[in-house]
Every structure is written in C-alpha cells, then in structure tokens.
Motif scaffolding. Structure first.
Motif, PDB file in Angstrom:
ATOM      1  N   GLN A  27     -21.124  -3.021  10.634  1.00  0.00           N
ATOM      2  CA  GLN A  27     -19.865  -3.422  11.262  1.00  0.00           C
ATOM      3  C   GLN A  27     -19.250  -2.222  11.970  1.00  0.00           C
ATOM      4  O   GLN A  27     -19.167  -1.143  11.408  1.00  0.00           O
ATOM      5  N   GLN A  28     -18.837  -2.433  13.193  1.00  0.00           N
ATOM      6  CA  GLN A  28     -18.211  -1.335  13.931  1.00  0.00           C
ATOM      7  C   GLN A  28     -16.739  -1.207  13.555  1.00  0.00           C
ATOM      8  O   GLN A  28     -16.083  -2.184  13.232  1.00  0.00           O
ATOM      9  N   VAL A  29     -16.261   0.028  13.596  1.00  0.00           N
ATOM     10  CA  VAL A  29     -14.849   0.321  13.373  1.00  0.00           C
ATOM     11  C   VAL A  29     -14.305   0.853  14.689  1.00  0.00           C
ATOM     12  O   VAL A  29     -14.810   1.839  15.220  1.00  0.00           O
ATOM     13  N   ASN A  30     -13.292   0.174  15.204  1.00  0.00           N
ATOM     14  CA  ASN A  30     -12.742   0.515  16.510  1.00  0.00           C
ATOM     15  C   ASN A  30     -11.455   1.318  16.378  1.00  0.00           C
ATOM     16  O   ASN A  30     -10.747   1.236  15.372  1.00  0.00           O
ATOM     17  N   GLU A  42     -19.944   1.014   9.909  1.00  0.00           N
ATOM     18  CA  GLU A  42     -20.062   0.967   8.456  1.00  0.00           C
ATOM     19  C   GLU A  42     -21.249   0.087   8.090  1.00  0.00           C
ATOM     20  O   GLU A  42     -21.519  -0.900   8.761  1.00  0.00           O
ATOM     21  N   CYS A  43     -21.909   0.460   7.033  1.00  0.00           N
ATOM     22  CA  CYS A  43     -23.001  -0.335   6.498  1.00  0.00           C
ATOM     23  C   CYS A  43     -22.475  -0.982   5.213  1.00  0.00           C
ATOM     24  O   CYS A  43     -22.205  -0.294   4.234  1.00  0.00           O
TER      25      CYS A  43
END
Length: 110
Positions: A27-30, A42-43
């Motif tokens: 999941q990307q963190v913007n 994040e994994c």
C-alpha cells in the motif's frame, strides 16, 4: 480478548502460514500536502481464510501477545524475497527476449 480467543487466533495464523495463506498487500503512503506524491510503500500482512481476507490488525495482536510475531516476520520476509526473486527472473527473461529480437536476422523464407 480472552486467552481462548488468543489461542484460537494464534493456531489459525500459524496454520495459515504453514499452508501459505498469509501473504501481504503493498500500500502506498501519500504526502498529505500533495496526494499525488508517494512518500513510501508499506507491506501489510493479510491472512486469507476460506476466501475472507483478514487484516493484520485482527490477528497480529494475538501473535505479539503469545510471542509468535517473529515467526510471522520471517514468513513475510521469505515470501517477499520469493516475489522479488521472481520479478528479477521475469525482468531478466524479458531483457533476454528483447536482446534476442534486436539481433534477429530477417528470414528470407518468409
């Protein structure tokens, strides 16, 4: 959460690891100021149980409380390594195919 619930969750999660039913989601963190800017990824652990996806927040506290969190860490690390190795293998194969096609001589028989 009582001890029986913790024990049941731990047994389920450990069984899922043995059966390859715990994986991960990336999941990307913007950036909060620019939602198009990705800061990092994040994994996140996911348990697939009979078609239902269970998030780490639902099973990780029980693993941590019982001392099995390092087992999950190792499982996820090995899984991630396998994914990375497969990506590298595929990239090498694609590069090989491109190089092969670039050096191919036209066939007069066609």
């Amino acid at each position: 959460m009582n001890l029986d619930e913790v024990d049941n969750i731990v047994r389920t999660a450990r069984r899922a690891m043995r059966l390859g039913r715990i994986g991960f989601s990336v999941q990307q963190v913007n950036c909060i100021h620019d939602h198009h800017e990705v800061i990092y990824y994040e994994c996140l652990a996911r348990l697939n149980l009979d078609g239902a996806v269970i998030t780490a927040g639902e099973f990780l506290p029980a693993l941590e409380a019982s001392g099995y969190a390092p087992e999950l860490d190792l499982h996820l690390e090995l899984s991630l390594r396998m994914v990375v190795e497969e990506c590298i293998r595929v990239a090498r194969m694609q590069r090989f195919i491109v190089e092969l096609l670039q050096h191919r001589k036209p066939c007069d028989a066609l």
